[in-house]
Write a protein that holds these residues in place. Structure first.
Motif, PDB file in Angstrom:
ATOM      1  N   VAL A  29       0.733  -1.210  -0.394  1.00 60.10           N
ATOM      2  CA  VAL A  29       0.319   0.613  -0.093  1.00 60.10           C
ATOM      3  C   VAL A  29       0.594   1.059   0.240  1.00 60.10           C
ATOM      4  O   VAL A  29       0.499   2.042  -0.568  1.00 60.10           O
ATOM      5  N   LEU A  30       2.299   1.065   0.646  1.00 54.50           N
ATOM      6  CA  LEU A  30       2.966   2.538   1.049  1.00 54.50           C
ATOM      7  C   LEU A  30       3.841   2.905  -0.177  1.00 54.50           C
ATOM      8  O   LEU A  30       3.955   3.773  -1.035  1.00 54.50           O
ATOM      9  N   GLY A  31       3.400   1.145  -1.215  1.00 55.40           N
ATOM     10  CA  GLY A  31       4.331   2.191  -2.205  1.00 55.40           C
ATOM     11  C   GLY A  31       3.460   2.164  -3.779  1.00 55.40           C
ATOM     12  O   GLY A  31       4.075   3.380  -4.125  1.00 55.40           O
ATOM     13  N   TRP A  32       2.361   1.538  -3.537  1.00 57.63           N
ATOM     14  CA  TRP A  32       1.311   1.805  -4.673  1.00 57.63           C
ATOM     15  C   TRP A  32       1.113   3.551  -3.999  1.00 57.63           C
ATOM     16  O   TRP A  32       0.442   4.271  -5.347  1.00 57.63           O
ATOM     17  N   LEU A  33       0.337   4.509  -2.741  1.00 53.29           N
ATOM     18  CA  LEU A  33       0.920   5.085  -2.640  1.00 53.29           C
ATOM     19  C   LEU A  33       2.088   6.179  -3.288  1.00 53.29           C
ATOM     20  O   LEU A  33       1.296   7.239  -4.263  1.00 53.29           O
ATOM     21  N   GLU A  37       1.341   9.478  -6.394  1.00 56.57           N
ATOM     22  CA  GLU A  37       1.827   9.927  -5.579  1.00 56.57           C
ATOM     23  C   GLU A  37       2.386  10.829  -6.521  1.00 56.57           C
ATOM     24  O   GLU A  37       3.165  11.666  -7.543  1.00 56.57           O
ATOM     25  N   GLY A  38       3.588  10.212  -7.225  1.00 58.04           N
ATOM     26  CA  GLY A  38       5.106  10.633  -8.544  1.00 58.04           C
ATOM     27  C   GLY A  38       4.327  10.878  -9.392  1.00 58.04           C
ATOM     28  O   GLY A  38       4.638  11.288 -10.314  1.00 58.04           O
ATOM     29  N   CYS A  39       3.488  10.230  -9.997  1.00 60.39           N
ATOM     30  CA  CYS A  39       2.707   9.727 -11.293  1.00 60.39           C
ATOM     31  C   CYS A  39       1.750  11.295 -10.881  1.00 60.39           C
ATOM     32  O   CYS A  39       1.437  12.406 -12.033  1.00 60.39           O
ATOM     33  N   ARG A  40       1.242  11.503 -10.614  1.00 57.14           N
ATOM     34  CA  ARG A  40       0.022  12.889  -9.847  1.00 57.14           C
ATOM     35  C   ARG A  40       1.024  13.933  -9.947  1.00 57.14           C
ATOM     36  O   ARG A  40       0.146  15.119 -11.132  1.00 57.14           O
ATOM     37  N   LEU A  41       1.838  14.216  -9.337  1.00 58.24           N
ATOM     38  CA  LEU A  41       2.448  14.975  -9.453  1.00 58.24           C
ATOM     39  C   LEU A  41       3.534  15.760 -10.906  1.00 58.24           C
ATOM     40  O   LEU A  41       4.478  14.926 -11.398  1.00 58.24           O
TER      41      LEU A  41
END
Length: 63
Positions: A29-33, A37-41
C-alpha cells in the motif's frame, strides 16, 4: 500431548502468517501510494542557470 502441541503450532503458524500478510500488504500500500503521488505531481527539471537566476532575483527583491 501431541494434539496440544499440534494445536499450539497451528496457532503460532497462523499468527506468523497473519503478521507477514499485514506486513507485506502495508508495504504494498505504501509503495502504491508513493507511485500514485509520483505520477500525479507534475515534474519539471530546472537548469542550474534558472536556479541561480531565481536566487539572484529573490535576493534583490528582499534588499
Amino acid at each position: 500431548m501431541k494434539t496440544f502441541v499440534r494445536l499450539i503450532r497451528r496457532y503460532v503458524l497462523a499468527a506468523v502468517g497473519i503478521v507477514l500478510l499485514l506486513l507485506f500488504s502495508g508495504v504494498a500500500v505504501l509503495g502504491w501510494l508513493g507511485w500514485q503521488e509520483g505520477c500525479r505531481l507534475p515534474q519539471r527539471e530546472y537548469s542550474s542557470s534558472e536556479i541561480a537566476d531565481s536566487i539572484g532575483a529573490t535576493a534583490c527583491r528582499r534588499i
